[in-house]
Scaffold this active site. Sequence first.
Site, short mmCIF file in Angstrom:
data_model
loop_
_atom_site.label_atom_id
_atom_site.label_comp_id
_atom_site.label_asym_id
_atom_site.label_seq_id
_atom_site.Cartn_x
_atom_site.Cartn_y
_atom_site.Cartn_z
N ARG A 1 0.83 -1.21 0.00
CA ARG A 1 0.00 0.00 0.00
C ARG A 1 0.86 1.26 0.00
O ARG A 1 0.46 2.28 -0.56
CB ARG A 1 -0.93 0.01 1.21
CG ARG A 1 -2.09 -0.94 1.01
CD ARG A 1 -3.13 -0.77 2.09
NE ARG A 1 -4.31 -1.53 1.74
CZ ARG A 1 -5.17 -2.01 2.61
NH1 ARG A 1 -4.98 -1.83 3.90
NH2 ARG A 1 -6.22 -2.67 2.20
N LYS B 1 -21.14 -15.24 1.08
CA LYS B 1 -22.57 -14.93 1.23
C LYS B 1 -23.19 -14.21 0.03
O LYS B 1 -22.61 -13.25 -0.47
CB LYS B 1 -22.75 -14.02 2.44
CG LYS B 1 -22.40 -14.66 3.76
CD LYS B 1 -22.67 -13.66 4.83
CE LYS B 1 -22.32 -14.18 6.20
NZ LYS B 1 -22.30 -13.07 7.14
N GLY C 1 -10.98 -8.28 -1.32
CA GLY C 1 -9.83 -8.74 -0.54
C GLY C 1 -9.48 -10.20 -0.75
O GLY C 1 -8.31 -10.53 -0.94
N GLY D 1 -13.85 -3.07 0.02
CA GLY D 1 -15.16 -2.45 0.24
C GLY D 1 -15.43 -1.33 -0.74
O GLY D 1 -16.54 -1.20 -1.29
P1 AMP Z 1 -16.10 -13.27 0.92
O1 AMP Z 1 -15.40 -12.55 2.04
O2 AMP Z 1 -17.57 -13.18 0.97
O3 AMP Z 1 -15.52 -12.94 -0.45
O4 AMP Z 1 -15.82 -14.81 1.17
C1 AMP Z 1 -14.56 -15.36 1.06
C2 AMP Z 1 -14.52 -16.63 1.84
O5 AMP Z 1 -15.48 -17.54 1.33
C3 AMP Z 1 -13.18 -17.32 1.75
O6 AMP Z 1 -12.61 -17.35 3.03
C4 AMP Z 1 -13.51 -18.71 1.26
O7 AMP Z 1 -12.82 -19.72 1.96
C5 AMP Z 1 -14.99 -18.83 1.56
N1 AMP Z 1 -15.63 -19.83 0.69
C6 AMP Z 1 -15.65 -19.86 -0.64
N2 AMP Z 1 -16.32 -20.94 -1.08
C7 AMP Z 1 -16.72 -21.62 0.00
C8 AMP Z 1 -17.47 -22.82 0.20
N3 AMP Z 1 -17.92 -23.54 -0.84
N4 AMP Z 1 -17.73 -23.19 1.47
C9 AMP Z 1 -17.27 -22.47 2.53
N5 AMP Z 1 -16.57 -21.32 2.40
C10 AMP Z 1 -16.29 -20.92 1.15
#
Ligand code: AMP
Length: 393
Positions: free
Chosen positions: A36, A198, A351, A374
Amino acid sequence: MPIKFIDQLDLSKKKVFIRVDFNVPIQKGQITNDARIKAALPTIEYAISKGAKVILASHLGRPKGKEVKEFSLEPIAQRLLFLLKKEVIFSENCEANGNRKMIQDMKEGDVMLLENLRFHPGEEANSPHFATQLSKLCDVYIDDAFGCVHRAHASVEALPRLMKEKGAGFLLKKEMEALSTLLKNPNRPFTVILGGAKVSDKINLITHLLEKVNTMLIGGAMAYTLLKAQGKKVGTSLVEDDKLELAKYILEGVQKRKVELLLPVDHIISKEFSEDAVTQVTEGSEIPDNWMGLDIGPKTVQLFLETIQKSQTILWNGPVGAFEMAPFCEGTRRVAEAMAQNKGFTVVGGGDSVSAITQFKLQFKFSHVSTGGGASLEFLEGKILPGISALEV
Ligand code: AMP
């Protein structure tokens, strides 16, 4: 309304306040990743070369309006000295009256770094009083902290509103141009790859991008909420059961807009989430009871790769599997490699996707890698970002 960029402003002999994002990881007083700081160097070096008195300001961590030694920017002043190869004056208090005298005495091209802005409660409160104190230090305001433009904090929002001479630094300019290209005039076909934990985190992004993209590839845990909403069996996969209606609404939106949506057609499944997990590949898109989907399967990889290869513009946000664990990283790695080989316009934001491409040592193979998780998400959702609108003249 128009925004000026640093190279359109007269900086010579001016006191130039540059809001940077020096929120770097520090362990036991040592900076463990200075990416950064390096990202802000073109703007800082440009201001120095134009004979400005350069005042740098950033936050670090979450000291919550109090002086907390572990969040001091002092180690960053040391690293800057090394990177710029010149003395960096460090001010222990970001709003002290004494700073004005020190800045007055600075010579053209001198650099000062202020102590952590968040040591002052006025920063996160977007306090007009704190912003006024900061405005007294400078003639020109430059924002180069893309990772912070979605936050209405005093150094990002209230301060530039008080300034007549203001603009974006080179890093912010690059981010705005890359992300605007995606939203305004992408070469087609335009594909977005979404993953991560999510659906609810990405609903605004999905809704906004449905108007823009030709194809949407969805993997990661968020795919299971959509598959369940389609009536498929998803075993014990991570699902947001309270978001099934939302998922149905997305699926209807896809049909109405004739966007091609590709969901996983097979999965890497396991009964446990661990480094030495025993895995299986499903035949189709359904997952048996007591098993969870943790990565996209080989047929899905093939399907996603075919789309990636024929796309002219690709945006990727969120890993398509639990890539941090070796048994579940293959899908994310294959997506990253295919995207890295694509000769079109390729953007990675968020991220976790950035961590993934760094883990695969592919971080220099994309047209643009966003420095703000974000902020890039909110920009792509079409939101008006406080730090950008405050720069309008
Ligand atoms: P996000 O912060 O919403 O982008 O989510 C990223 C996280 O989602 C990472 O730590 C991944 O390990 C997790 N992730 C991705 N696919 C899966 C899955 N099929 N089951 C559980 N966690 C997951």
